[in-house]
Design a protein around this motif. Structure first.
Motif, PDB file in Angstrom:
ATOM      1  N   ALA A 348      -4.059   8.471   2.273  1.00 12.09           N
ATOM      2  CA  ALA A 348      -3.979   7.091   2.863  1.00 12.09           C
ATOM      3  C   ALA A 348      -4.951   6.448   1.392  1.00 12.09           C
ATOM      4  O   ALA A 348      -4.591   5.134   0.966  1.00 12.09           O
ATOM      5  N   ASN A 349      -6.090   6.750   1.467  1.00 11.07           N
ATOM      6  CA  ASN A 349      -7.264   6.314   0.676  1.00 11.07           C
ATOM      7  C   ASN A 349      -6.707   5.901  -0.725  1.00 11.07           C
ATOM      8  O   ASN A 349      -6.938   4.765  -1.291  1.00 11.07           O
ATOM      9  N   GLU A 350      -6.156   7.026  -1.296  1.00  7.70           N
ATOM     10  CA  GLU A 350      -5.687   6.848  -2.484  1.00  7.70           C
ATOM     11  C   GLU A 350      -4.703   5.999  -2.848  1.00  7.70           C
ATOM     12  O   GLU A 350      -4.460   5.041  -3.865  1.00  7.70           O
ATOM     13  N   LEU A 351      -3.691   5.900  -2.210  1.00  5.42           N
ATOM     14  CA  LEU A 351      -2.545   4.959  -2.162  1.00  5.42           C
ATOM     15  C   LEU A 351      -2.862   3.797  -2.255  1.00  5.42           C
ATOM     16  O   LEU A 351      -2.231   2.836  -2.823  1.00  5.42           O
ATOM     17  N   ARG A 352      -3.856   3.402  -0.979  1.00  2.00           N
ATOM     18  CA  ARG A 352      -4.312   1.974  -0.825  1.00  2.00           C
ATOM     19  C   ARG A 352      -4.979   1.407  -2.053  1.00  2.00           C
ATOM     20  O   ARG A 352      -4.879   0.427  -2.473  1.00  2.00           O
ATOM     21  N   THR A 376       8.322   7.917   3.667  1.00  2.00           N
ATOM     22  CA  THR A 376       7.656   8.413   4.851  1.00  2.00           C
ATOM     23  C   THR A 376       6.999   9.906   4.238  1.00  2.00           C
ATOM     24  O   THR A 376       7.622  10.603   3.781  1.00  2.00           O
ATOM     25  N   ILE A 377       5.630  10.187   4.526  1.00  2.00           N
ATOM     26  CA  ILE A 377       4.905  11.251   4.227  1.00  2.00           C
ATOM     27  C   ILE A 377       4.838  11.930   5.553  1.00  2.00           C
ATOM     28  O   ILE A 377       4.231  11.539   6.413  1.00  2.00           O
ATOM     29  N   GLN A 378       5.220  13.176   5.718  1.00  2.00           N
ATOM     30  CA  GLN A 378       5.189  13.974   6.672  1.00  2.00           C
ATOM     31  C   GLN A 378       4.108  15.030   6.244  1.00  2.00           C
ATOM     32  O   GLN A 378       4.423  16.013   5.684  1.00  2.00           O
ATOM     33  N   LEU A 379       2.755  15.394   7.251  1.00  2.00           N
ATOM     34  CA  LEU A 379       2.085  16.355   6.849  1.00  2.00           C
ATOM     35  C   LEU A 379       1.969  17.349   7.975  1.00  2.00           C
ATOM     36  O   LEU A 379       1.719  16.846   9.241  1.00  2.00           O
ATOM     37  N   GLU A 380       2.643  18.482   7.782  1.00  2.00           N
ATOM     38  CA  GLU A 380       2.551  19.548   8.753  1.00  2.00           C
ATOM     39  C   GLU A 380       1.741  20.743   8.182  1.00  2.00           C
ATOM     40  O   GLU A 380       1.960  20.799   6.969  1.00  2.00           O
ATOM     41  N   ARG A 385       6.069  17.038   3.379  1.00  2.00           N
ATOM     42  CA  ARG A 385       7.269  16.667   2.698  1.00  2.00           C
ATOM     43  C   ARG A 385       7.209  14.926   2.612  1.00  2.00           C
ATOM     44  O   ARG A 385       6.656  14.352   3.261  1.00  2.00           O
ATOM     45  N   LEU A 386       7.810  14.443   1.578  1.00  2.00           N
ATOM     46  CA  LEU A 386       8.413  13.202   1.108  1.00  2.00           C
ATOM     47  C   LEU A 386       9.546  12.710   1.525  1.00  2.00           C
ATOM     48  O   LEU A 386      10.378  13.306   0.877  1.00  2.00           O
ATOM     49  N   ASP A 387       9.815  11.609   2.305  1.00  2.00           N
ATOM     50  CA  ASP A 387      11.196  11.336   2.806  1.00  2.00           C
ATOM     51  C   ASP A 387      11.385  10.016   2.059  1.00  2.00           C
ATOM     52  O   ASP A 387      10.604   8.991   2.396  1.00  2.00           O
ATOM     53  N   TYR A 388      12.364  10.026   1.325  1.00  2.00           N
ATOM     54  CA  TYR A 388      13.193   8.663   0.546  1.00  2.00           C
ATOM     55  C   TYR A 388      14.433   8.688   0.913  1.00  2.00           C
ATOM     56  O   TYR A 388      15.144   9.397   0.336  1.00  2.00           O
ATOM     57  N   LYS A 389      14.882   7.352   1.418  1.00  2.00           N
ATOM     58  CA  LYS A 389      16.090   7.172   1.599  1.00  2.00           C
ATOM     59  C   LYS A 389      16.601   8.518   2.380  1.00  2.00           C
ATOM     60  O   LYS A 389      16.238   8.906   3.369  1.00  2.00           O
ATOM     61  N   GLU A 390      17.643   9.295   1.790  1.00  2.00           N
ATOM     62  CA  GLU A 390      18.268  10.365   2.424  1.00  2.00           C
ATOM     63  C   GLU A 390      17.888  11.657   1.663  1.00  2.00           C
ATOM     64  O   GLU A 390      18.174  12.652   2.168  1.00  2.00           O
ATOM     65  N   ASN A 399      -2.299  15.509  -5.596  1.00  2.00           N
ATOM     66  CA  ASN A 399      -1.666  15.171  -6.862  1.00  2.00           C
ATOM     67  C   ASN A 399      -0.080  15.126  -6.979  1.00  2.00           C
ATOM     68  O   ASN A 399       0.263  14.334  -7.618  1.00  2.00           O
ATOM     69  N   GLU A 400       0.240  16.093  -6.214  1.00  2.00           N
ATOM     70  CA  GLU A 400       1.806  16.357  -6.371  1.00  2.00           C
ATOM     71  C   GLU A 400       2.742  15.212  -5.725  1.00  2.00           C
ATOM     72  O   GLU A 400       3.582  14.679  -6.333  1.00  2.00           O
ATOM     73  N   VAL A 401       1.995  14.860  -4.430  1.00  2.00           N
ATOM     74  CA  VAL A 401       2.665  13.772  -3.938  1.00  2.00           C
ATOM     75  C   VAL A 401       2.460  12.348  -4.703  1.00  2.00           C
ATOM     76  O   VAL A 401       3.562  11.692  -4.796  1.00  2.00           O
ATOM     77  N   LEU A 402       1.652  12.273  -5.202  1.00  2.00           N
ATOM     78  CA  LEU A 402       1.350  10.909  -6.261  1.00  2.00           C
ATOM     79  C   LEU A 402       2.319  10.958  -7.059  1.00  2.00           C
ATOM     80  O   LEU A 402       3.033  10.128  -7.757  1.00  2.00           O
ATOM     81  N   ASP A 403       2.313  12.030  -7.840  1.00  2.00           N
ATOM     82  CA  ASP A 403       3.555  12.484  -8.986  1.00  2.00           C
ATOM     83  C   ASP A 403       5.099  12.235  -8.505  1.00  2.00           C
ATOM     84  O   ASP A 403       5.597  11.767  -9.160  1.00  2.00           O
ATOM     85  N   LEU A 404       5.246  12.594  -7.415  1.00  2.00           N
ATOM     86  CA  LEU A 404       6.480  12.346  -6.604  1.00  2.00           C
ATOM     87  C   LEU A 404       6.729  10.636  -6.462  1.00  2.00           C
ATOM     88  O   LEU A 404       7.857  10.532  -6.706  1.00  2.00           O
ATOM     89  N   LEU A 405       5.719  10.082  -5.935  1.00  2.00           N
ATOM     90  CA  LEU A 405       5.978   8.796  -5.835  1.00  2.00           C
ATOM     91  C   LEU A 405       6.181   7.799  -7.063  1.00  2.00           C
ATOM     92  O   LEU A 405       6.870   7.270  -7.008  1.00  2.00           O
TER      93      LEU A 405
END
Length: 413
Positions: A348-352, A376-380, A385-390, A399-405
């Motif tokens: 959250a800090n990095e995205l903001r 939507t980012i789901q942390l379990e 996982r990253l949810d985007y549309k379907e 780092n991986e989620v930032l690359d995905l976004l």
């Protein structure tokens, strides 16, 4: 002044809708390269009383300061912005793009209306060209689309068409004002008798009577208007409007555009292209604008410009029976298990820091806090996982989620 009674829940809902609309508008304005500007709430009365073609002075809210000087609560945005720029730019060396979201104050005609309203708008200081004018109209149209409106209509006129027709006629300022009012209201029943009382050539009188009927498909309106374009300048004006329409078709917005050569805005500083926008099931314009190339002359500067403004309260009313759709109010929802709190905070800090709007909350509070979002980012545990549309895309760390976004955003831009 009569105030509307409202339950706290409704007030909260309307305030939330206002903020969502403002955020959507801000985002769209910045995508076109506009920077935000602010002007003082109080201005000198002389700023407005000495400017030709300003607003009705009876609408101004006047106060007297401790020195006895008369001030007014800001009744307009375009005039003070132009004055401020004129103090620094006697001539326009470079194009300037500004936007604002501020309150304006005017004495309402209807006692039930509020004195204060919030305006959002843009001012594009640039030389006149069909490309520049079409870009601003496209911005207005895209803003309405972002707010989720489907049935959008942008009416385009041109101040020079009417002005060229009447400038040499033996009419008083009051008669010109009456004539403009009749044309704007498309009052074809009274225009004829009004003109019959005046010493006007029959050909000119016929042309004026036909102006209110010049409304509809831009190509068809232009063809009909050429029959009453009695001067070269009027013909050139029609060519200009058609150039603007041709460029708007390049934006893919032609289906939203109609021509209205009887469009005469009450803000007299508009000199060329004028436009106003309507949306479904709302009976008055939600935005109004135009080109004002000579307003800077009032302050000793050459500052040609075009802009428009929309009233936030009108947009709220226009969306009264539904949610504001289109751009989501939140970019990212982060939903985490209690054991993933530290990782949720880091993401959250990095995205903001990267200017994403983020809501973060534990899974057991999801139903209470979750809002519509682009991602939507789901942390379990062992299953991020990253949810985007379907789509659902797994990831391991920050780092991986930032690359995905960045990848998902780039693929859809």
């Amino acid at each position: 002044m009569v105030k509307n009674e409202m339950y706290p829940e409704q007030m909260f809902y309307d305030n939330e809708k206002v903020e969502r609309i403002i955020k959507t508008v801000n985002k769209r304005f910045t995508t076109y390269g506009y920077k935000r500007i602010k002007t003082p709430a109080f201005e000198q009365y002389d700023l407005y009383s000495n400017v030709k073609s300003s607003i009705n002075q009876n609408e101004m809210i006047k106060v007297i300061d401790y020195t006895g000087q008369v001030l007014v609560l800001r009744p307009d945005m375009t005039i003070p912005i132009t004055k401020e720029l004129a103090e620094n730019y006697p001539e326009l060396a470079n194009e300037l793009r500004y936007f604002y979201v501020q309150e304006v104050f005017r004495q309402p005609v209807d006692r039930n209306d509020n004195i204060e309203s919030t305006q959002a708008g843009v001012e594009y200081f640039c030389q006149s060209s069909p490309e520049a004018d079409a870009e601003v109209i496209a911005l207005a149209c895209h803003t309405m689309k972002d707010l989720g409106f489907m049935d959008i209509k942008i009416e385009i006129g041109h101040a020079a068409f009417f002005n060229e027709l009447v400038q040499d006629l033996p009419l008083t300022a009051q008669q010109i004002k009456q004539l403009k009012t009749l044309i704007q209201a498309k009052n074809v029943v009274e225009i004829g008798p009004f003109l019959q009382r005046l010493d006007i050539d029959a050909e000119v009188r016929d042309a004026i009577e036909r102006i209110p009927l010049l409304y509809g498909n831009p190509v068809e309106v232009c063809e009909r208007a050429r029959g009453i374009a009695l001067t070269t300048k009027m013909q050139d004006t029609l060519d200009y409007v058609m150039d603007v329409y041709r460029i708007l078709n390049m934006y893919g917005l032609g289906q939203y555009i109609v021509s209205d050569l009887g469009l005469i805005n009450h803000m007299g500083y508009y000199s060329d292209v004028i436009f106003q926008g309507y949306v479904e099931k709302f009976g008055k314009p939600v935005l109004m604008g135009g080109r004002y190339d000579r307003l800077g002359d009032e302050f000793g500067a050459t500052l040609p410009a075009i802009g428009f403004a929309c009233e936030i309260e009108s947009l709220v009313k226009a969306t009264e029976n539904r949610e504001v759709t289109g751009r989501f109010p939140i970019d990212v929802n982060i939903i985490y298990e209690d054991t993933q709190l530290e990782q949720a905070i880091a993401i959250a800090n990095e995205l903001r820091e990267r200017n994403y709007s983020v809501l973060s909350f534990p899974r057991h509070k999801e139903q209470v806090n979750r809002q519509q979002s682009v991602y939507t980012i789901q942390l379990e545990n062992e299953n991020n996982r990253l949810d985007y549309k379907e789509k659902t895309i797994p990831f391991f760390d920050l780092n991986e989620v930032l690359d995905l976004l960045v990848g998902v955003k780039g693929a859809t831009s």
